[in-house]
Design a protein around this motif. Structure first.
Motif, PDB file in Angstrom:
ATOM      1  N   ALA A  43       0.848  -1.198   0.000  1.00 20.02           N
ATOM      2  CA  ALA A  43       0.000   0.000   0.000  1.00 20.02           C
ATOM      3  C   ALA A  43       0.877   1.239   0.000  1.00 20.02           C
ATOM      4  O   ALA A  43       2.030   1.209   0.444  1.00 20.02           O
ATOM      5  CB  ALA A  43      -0.918  -0.002   1.221  1.00 20.02           C
ATOM      6  N   TYR A  70      -7.436  -3.652  -1.673  1.00 19.91           N
ATOM      7  CA  TYR A  70      -7.670  -2.916  -0.425  1.00 19.91           C
ATOM      8  C   TYR A  70      -6.579  -3.266   0.595  1.00 19.91           C
ATOM      9  O   TYR A  70      -6.228  -4.440   0.755  1.00 19.91           O
ATOM     10  CB  TYR A  70      -9.042  -3.270   0.150  1.00 19.91           C
ATOM     11  CG  TYR A  70      -9.446  -2.416   1.331  1.00 19.91           C
ATOM     12  CD1 TYR A  70     -10.122  -1.220   1.134  1.00 19.91           C
ATOM     13  CD2 TYR A  70      -9.141  -2.799   2.632  1.00 19.91           C
ATOM     14  CE1 TYR A  70     -10.485  -0.426   2.208  1.00 19.91           C
ATOM     15  CE2 TYR A  70      -9.494  -2.014   3.718  1.00 19.91           C
ATOM     16  CZ  TYR A  70     -10.168  -0.824   3.503  1.00 19.91           C
ATOM     17  OH  TYR A  70     -10.513  -0.032   4.566  1.00 19.91           O
ATOM     18  N   PRO A  71      -6.033  -2.269   1.300  1.00 19.51           N
ATOM     19  CA  PRO A  71      -4.912  -2.513   2.219  1.00 19.51           C
ATOM     20  C   PRO A  71      -5.319  -3.145   3.554  1.00 19.51           C
ATOM     21  O   PRO A  71      -5.257  -2.510   4.616  1.00 19.51           O
ATOM     22  CB  PRO A  71      -4.324  -1.111   2.419  1.00 19.51           C
ATOM     23  CG  PRO A  71      -5.472  -0.186   2.235  1.00 19.51           C
ATOM     24  CD  PRO A  71      -6.329  -0.819   1.173  1.00 19.51           C
ATOM     25  N   HIS A  73      -4.862  -5.225   6.833  1.00 15.46           N
ATOM     26  CA  HIS A  73      -3.698  -5.483   7.686  1.00 15.46           C
ATOM     27  C   HIS A  73      -3.552  -6.963   8.015  1.00 15.46           C
ATOM     28  O   HIS A  73      -2.472  -7.423   8.379  1.00 15.46           O
ATOM     29  CB  HIS A  73      -3.800  -4.677   8.975  1.00 15.46           C
ATOM     30  CG  HIS A  73      -3.631  -3.209   8.759  1.00 15.46           C
ATOM     31  ND1 HIS A  73      -2.412  -2.567   8.826  1.00 15.46           N
ATOM     32  CD2 HIS A  73      -4.533  -2.238   8.436  1.00 15.46           C
ATOM     33  CE1 HIS A  73      -2.566  -1.281   8.571  1.00 15.46           C
ATOM     34  NE2 HIS A  73      -3.835  -1.053   8.328  1.00 15.46           N
ATOM     35  N   GLN A 287      -5.437   4.654  11.318  1.00 16.22           N
ATOM     36  CA  GLN A 287      -5.373   4.040   9.999  1.00 16.22           C
ATOM     37  C   GLN A 287      -6.738   3.672   9.403  1.00 16.22           C
ATOM     38  O   GLN A 287      -6.826   2.859   8.485  1.00 16.22           O
ATOM     39  CB  GLN A 287      -4.505   2.775  10.076  1.00 16.22           C
ATOM     40  CG  GLN A 287      -3.072   3.070  10.491  1.00 16.22           C
ATOM     41  CD  GLN A 287      -2.309   1.820  10.857  1.00 16.22           C
ATOM     42  OE1 GLN A 287      -2.448   0.798  10.206  1.00 16.22           O
ATOM     43  NE2 GLN A 287      -1.515   1.903  11.897  1.00 16.22           N
ATOM     44  N   SER A 290      -8.179   4.063   5.172  1.00 19.27           N
ATOM     45  CA  SER A 290      -7.620   3.174   4.146  1.00 19.27           C
ATOM     46  C   SER A 290      -8.561   3.151   2.947  1.00 19.27           C
ATOM     47  O   SER A 290      -9.778   3.077   3.104  1.00 19.27           O
ATOM     48  CB  SER A 290      -7.445   1.765   4.705  1.00 19.27           C
ATOM     49  OG  SER A 290      -6.516   1.756   5.779  1.00 19.27           O
ATOM     50  N   ARG A 291      -7.989   3.184   1.750  1.00 21.54           N
ATOM     51  CA  ARG A 291      -8.783   3.196   0.530  1.00 21.54           C
ATOM     52  C   ARG A 291      -8.066   2.384  -0.556  1.00 21.54           C
ATOM     53  O   ARG A 291      -6.885   2.066  -0.434  1.00 21.54           O
ATOM     54  CB  ARG A 291      -8.992   4.631   0.019  1.00 21.54           C
ATOM     55  CG  ARG A 291      -9.693   5.572   1.000  1.00 21.54           C
ATOM     56  CD  ARG A 291     -11.156   5.254   1.156  1.00 21.54           C
ATOM     57  NE  ARG A 291     -11.835   6.276   1.940  1.00 21.54           N
ATOM     58  CZ  ARG A 291     -11.995   6.239   3.258  1.00 21.54           C
ATOM     59  NH1 ARG A 291     -11.490   5.226   3.951  1.00 21.54           N
ATOM     60  NH2 ARG A 291     -12.637   7.207   3.890  1.00 21.54           N
ATOM     61  N   GLY A 309      -3.711   0.050  -3.142  1.00 24.31           N
ATOM     62  CA  GLY A 309      -4.199   0.456  -1.836  1.00 24.31           C
ATOM     63  C   GLY A 309      -3.456   1.665  -1.306  1.00 24.31           C
ATOM     64  O   GLY A 309      -2.271   1.858  -1.593  1.00 24.31           O
ATOM     65  N   ILE A 311      -3.117   4.216   2.383  1.00 22.12           N
ATOM     66  CA  ILE A 311      -3.446   4.469   3.785  1.00 22.12           C
ATOM     67  C   ILE A 311      -3.037   5.896   4.118  1.00 22.12           C
ATOM     68  O   ILE A 311      -1.867   6.260   3.992  1.00 22.12           O
ATOM     69  CB  ILE A 311      -2.719   3.496   4.731  1.00 22.12           C
ATOM     70  CG1 ILE A 311      -3.082   2.045   4.412  1.00 22.12           C
ATOM     71  CG2 ILE A 311      -3.057   3.816   6.184  1.00 22.12           C
ATOM     72  CD1 ILE A 311      -2.279   1.030   5.208  1.00 22.12           C
TER      73      ILE A 311
END
Length: 400
Positions: A43, A70-71, A73, A287, A290-291, A309, A311
């Motif tokens: 990301a 998408y980032p 985790h 965080q 995120s997008r 991704g 953040i």
């Protein structure tokens, strides 16, 4: 500077009351950088205020967690992702727009002001109990958790006696250390709980927010039953988790800055700007911005391509020296209303008026009624939520 040079992301806080020190270095040397998450996904990391606002205001971003770029985790099994129904935080227009429109009237400034007398009663009851206790008191259990829990429970029409259940589920969901199976089970348990609750309100609506949503939905048809369940879930968890953590952290922040506390106690009218400054200073949901990109976009001279991704680190943006002079200093006169603690753009926190009002009542009431409040342990010995998606304190021992 590479990710390997500054350590694996997310970066730990070396000072519990400050963002990770790496944020300052990144803002100065590499404000837009590529990192690898624990999930193995890559990301882009944004650290400057203007870049984060540009990202969140762009129409070319998505909040869809099911998108392969998408980032995330941590890994979510495909079969679990398929079963998870998206909530407002993970939706895009026009579906997000329609759902947000349903709940906006419940969180206007006017509506929140109507709730203030009841919030004051709740805070007074908690502070009275603190004064009656002998020895050190855990402010998290005595004040930080019960105030927003009771407030959002009454607002939504959720039985308060179930608070330990949804608090426990919420902790498991937001902690990065939770076993994946345990996290998935917590999601399922909450889903089942709200499915039963919404079914009851559909059969017999009362005078509460969820009942009003049920009745409004009969007219609009915006949501199906499962959509109402998802809405209830995000409103309840979002309505207490962040506010509870800000109460405990805000108390520590004020006690550790007695000059700022003295200003607030001398003039309680400063409470709104004090709350904004504390929100900027702690930026506990660092965080959540995120997008994933839906089109190529250039930010700060860097081309970020569709499908990648991103953040935006709100705690870094809120300490951006280009926006806030001497950002490491807590200053309630700053009036930093452009902080990113509630996000920005179409997903800006819908409950921010309620959260800010609760914080104002808590801080002004607590220090007015207990002017001698002190920490019962040094800050270095306090138990902070370093592994949680929302920063805060596990416990906060104080003496009254």
């Amino acid at each position: 500077m590479t990710d390997s040079q500054i350590g694996a992301f997310p970066y730990p806080r070396t000072c519990p009351l400050q963002p990770p020190k790496e944020y300052s270095s990144l803002r100065a040397e590499q404000p837009i950088s590529k990192i690898t998450l624990a999930s193995g996904r890559t990301a882009w990391l944004l650290t400057r205020h203007e870049h984060i606002r540009q990202l969140l205001a762009s129409p070319d971003v998505s909040s869809n967690m099911a998108h392969p770029g998408y980032p995330l985790h941590f890994d979510i099994p495909a079969e679990v992702m398929e079963q998870m129904r998206p909530v407002m935080l993970a939706m895009d227009p026009p579906v997000h727009t329609a759902q947000r429109k349903m709940v906006i009237p419940e969180f206007t400034v006017k509506r929140v002001l109507q709730l203030r007398p009841r919030i004051q009663e709740i805070v007074d009851e908690c502070v009275t109990a603190m004064l009656a206790a002998e020895g050190p008191v855990d402010l998290v259990e005595a004040l930080a958790l019960p105030v927003p829990s009771l407030a959002i429970s009454e607002l939504l029409g959720v039985p308060y006696e179930d608070r330990e259940f949804f608090q426990d589920c919420s902790k498991k969901i937001v902690s990065v250390d939770t076993d994946p199976q345990e996290r998935n089970q917590a999601h399922q348990d909450l889903q089942a709980y709200f499915a039963e609750l919404i079914t009851a309100k559909e059969a017999d609506p009362g005078d509460d927010l969820l009942s009003r949503l049920v009745l409004k939905n009969r007219e609009t048809g915006t949501l199906d039953h499962n959509g109402l369940v998802g809405m209830a879930n995000v409103l309840l968890v979002g309505g207490f988790e962040t506010t509870a953590n800000m109460i405990s952290l805000g108390v520590v922040g004020l006690l550790e800055n007695p000059d700022q506390l003295a200003k607030l106690t001398a003039d309680p009218a400063l409470a709104p700007q004090a709350v904004d400054e504390l929100l900027r200073y702690f930026s506990i949901a660092d965080q959540v911005t995120s997008r994933v990109m839906t089109a190529d976009i250039e930010i700060g001279g860097v081309l970020i391509r569709a499908g990648e991704g991103v953040i935006g680190l709100s705690a870094s943006g809120n300490f951006d020296e280009a926006v806030y002079s001497d950002p490491d200093r807590l200053d309630i006169d700053r009036g930093g209303k452009h902080h990113l603690a509630f996000g920005h753009g179409i997903h800006q926190c819908i409950g921010q008026n309620l959260a800010k009002m609760e914080l104002e009542v808590v801080f002004t009431t607590l220090f007015a009624r207990i002017p001698g409040l002190k920490l019962a342990a040094p800050v270095a010995e306090l138990s902070f939520k370093d592994s949680m998606g929302v920063y805060g304190l596990h416990k906060l021992p104080v003496t009254c």
